[in-house]
Design a protein around this motif. Sequence first.
Motif, PDB file in Angstrom:
ATOM      1  N   CYS A  97      -8.283   2.760  -3.822  1.00 53.55           N
ATOM      2  CA  CYS A  97      -7.999   4.736  -2.282  1.00 53.55           C
ATOM      3  C   CYS A  97      -9.347   4.389  -1.242  1.00 53.55           C
ATOM      4  O   CYS A  97      -9.885   4.826  -1.909  1.00 53.55           O
ATOM      5  N   CYS A 117      -3.206   3.633  -0.636  1.00 51.63           N
ATOM      6  CA  CYS A 117      -4.133   3.435  -1.941  1.00 51.63           C
ATOM      7  C   CYS A 117      -3.653   1.937  -2.533  1.00 51.63           C
ATOM      8  O   CYS A 117      -2.104   1.820  -2.019  1.00 51.63           O
ATOM      9  N   GLU A 118      -3.931   0.828  -3.073  1.00 44.96           N
ATOM     10  CA  GLU A 118      -3.413  -0.066  -3.442  1.00 44.96           C
ATOM     11  C   GLU A 118      -3.714  -0.479  -5.200  1.00 44.96           C
ATOM     12  O   GLU A 118      -4.005   0.333  -6.591  1.00 44.96           O
ATOM     13  N   THR A 175       0.707   5.699   0.176  1.00 42.97           N
ATOM     14  CA  THR A 175       0.031   6.980   1.112  1.00 42.97           C
ATOM     15  C   THR A 175       1.089   7.854   0.532  1.00 42.97           C
ATOM     16  O   THR A 175       1.590   8.193  -0.311  1.00 42.97           O
ATOM     17  N   TYR A 176       0.206   9.668   0.414  1.00 43.32           N
ATOM     18  CA  TYR A 176       0.572  10.573  -0.412  1.00 43.32           C
ATOM     19  C   TYR A 176       1.110  11.830   0.286  1.00 43.32           C
ATOM     20  O   TYR A 176       1.323  11.572   1.494  1.00 43.32           O
ATOM     21  N   TRP A 216       1.291  -1.239  -0.329  1.00 44.66           N
ATOM     22  CA  TRP A 216      -0.213   0.122  -0.035  1.00 44.66           C
ATOM     23  C   TRP A 216       1.396   1.177  -0.273  1.00 44.66           C
ATOM     24  O   TRP A 216       1.756   1.051   0.172  1.00 44.66           O
ATOM     25  N   GLY A 250      -4.929   9.057   2.454  1.00 43.62           N
ATOM     26  CA  GLY A 250      -5.154   8.365   1.427  1.00 43.62           C
ATOM     27  C   GLY A 250      -4.544   7.270   1.479  1.00 43.62           C
ATOM     28  O   GLY A 250      -2.868   7.568   1.570  1.00 43.62           O
ATOM     29  N   THR A 254       0.793   9.524  -9.421  1.00 47.27           N
ATOM     30  CA  THR A 254       0.284  10.027  -8.234  1.00 47.27           C
ATOM     31  C   THR A 254       1.845   9.954  -7.712  1.00 47.27           C
ATOM     32  O   THR A 254       2.575   9.338  -7.995  1.00 47.27           O
ATOM     33  N   GLY A 307      -4.790  11.655  -5.580  1.00 45.81           N
ATOM     34  CA  GLY A 307      -4.037  11.309  -4.631  1.00 45.81           C
ATOM     35  C   GLY A 307      -4.589  12.318  -3.606  1.00 45.81           C
ATOM     36  O   GLY A 307      -5.293  13.048  -4.063  1.00 45.81           O
TER      37      GLY A 307
END
Length: 264
Positions: free
Chosen positions: A133, A129-130, A54-55, A52, A127, A96, A63
């Motif tokens: 999200c 995400c894989e 994140t941003y 996973w 957030g 992203t 994102g």
Amino acid sequence: MISLIPLAMLAISSPAWASPYDKLAQVEVIPGWRNANGDHIAGLRITLAPGWKTYWRAPGDAGIPPSFSFSGSENIRAVAPHWPVPEVFNSNGMQTIGYHDGVVFPLTVFTDAPDQPMQISGQIDIGVCEEICIPVSLSFDAALPIDGGRDSAITAALVDRPMTQSEAGIGPVSCSIDPIRDGLRVTTRFDLAPLGTDEVVVVESGDANVWVSEAQTQRYGDQISATVDMVHHSGSAFALDRSRVKISVFGGDQAIEIQGCAGR
């Protein structure tokens, strides 16, 4: 330039887990140490499930940028988060920017009573995400002791920063502005030797209410040019403060951050 989060805007402990996503993301306060000038250096360690991500603060169109709240903190006047160098991800034609598996966000914590303990309390909204999200809120609450010791994870994250404009040897940076139907088109230009085949430029307006498009980047020898559209969330006209514009360049294993640009 670092961004301060005043306590009025904010909202060694066990890790706090998000529910019902406790298998995806975890936050832990790293207590850190007190500097001689009274500022405290702490950290938020985000641990993600394997695979996973994140941003970063400018995550790209797909994102979710992290949002910090420090409400409930005690003996804290303001907090300045620091941003380690992120990665650029390309998936399904979308770009992203963020961190995979986890990240440590160093925090400079300011107080008016440096001889007293601090309590840092609040939450970080991120957030993760894989294939999909998910927005996640993670709460934290921990003491920041006067006699805390230096931590290698915080130190490594502080060192993992972009070069400044002067460190990278970049001269004058210009930003030309043209009106468009719903906002502004901004083109920045500066001289920079190529960093690699996959250079990415990110332009930030310095105003959280202004959306900025992905940059269209061109190179002319040692000059780089990046054009973005900026639109205010309200849909109304706005003035751009060039001194607040932030330009980041990623390429190869290098990152550069430029604060401000001049008119052309």
